[in-house]
Design a protein around this motif. Sequence first.
Motif, PDB file in Angstrom:
ATOM      1  N   LEU A  68      -3.945  72.224 -58.332  1.00 60.86           N
ATOM      2  CA  LEU A  68      -4.406  72.945 -59.504  1.00 60.86           C
ATOM      3  C   LEU A  68      -5.305  72.044 -60.356  1.00 60.86           C
ATOM      4  CD1 LEU A  68      -1.014  74.653 -60.392  1.00 60.86           C
ATOM      5  CD2 LEU A  68      -2.872  75.576 -58.998  1.00 60.86           C
ATOM      6  N   ASP A  70      -8.264  70.509 -62.581  1.00 55.01           N
ATOM      7  CA  ASP A  70      -9.010  71.038 -63.725  1.00 55.01           C
ATOM      8  C   ASP A  70      -8.251  72.126 -64.481  1.00 55.01           C
ATOM      9  OD1 ASP A  70     -11.142  69.331 -62.947  1.00 55.01           O
ATOM     10  OD2 ASP A  70     -11.823  70.860 -61.531  1.00 55.01           O
ATOM     11  N   THR A  71      -6.927  72.090 -64.403  1.00 57.27           N
ATOM     12  CA  THR A  71      -6.104  73.014 -65.178  1.00 57.27           C
ATOM     13  C   THR A  71      -5.061  72.209 -65.943  1.00 57.27           C
ATOM     14  OG1 THR A  71      -4.305  73.375 -63.584  1.00 57.27           O
ATOM     15  CG2 THR A  71      -6.300  74.738 -63.320  1.00 57.27           C
ATOM     16  N   GLU A  72      -4.419  72.844 -66.893  1.00 58.52           N
ATOM     17  CA  GLU A  72      -3.338  72.197 -67.642  1.00 58.52           C
ATOM     18  C   GLU A  72      -2.098  71.987 -66.774  1.00 58.52           C
ATOM     19  OE1 GLU A  72      -2.496  74.371 -71.196  1.00 58.52           O
ATOM     20  OE2 GLU A  72      -4.535  74.151 -71.946  1.00 58.52           O
TER      21      GLU A  72
END
Length: 86
Positions: A68, A70-72
């Motif tokens: 995942l 580039d996501t939190e």
Amino acid sequence: MLASCLNEGEARLIEEIQQLAKQGQDWSEYDTCDAIILRALRDIGGYPYGDYRAQQSTSVGYLDFTFLPDTERAWYLEANALRVDQ
């Protein structure tokens, strides 16, 4: 018990992975990633190819996998050959 949470296909895959792990004591890290880790993450974890990147550069070096990105919710996996006990 984990087996009760799995469907028949997932349970069969885990049995297959356990057999591969017994055979793979002389495998490289790449072999372990290809035959065991990626299969489990795709087939059981449900991560399609676009949800992870291999050998992505980070501030701490090159990690084996970034999930995942580039996501939190990004998370990282560092793999070893089966014979490495860490």
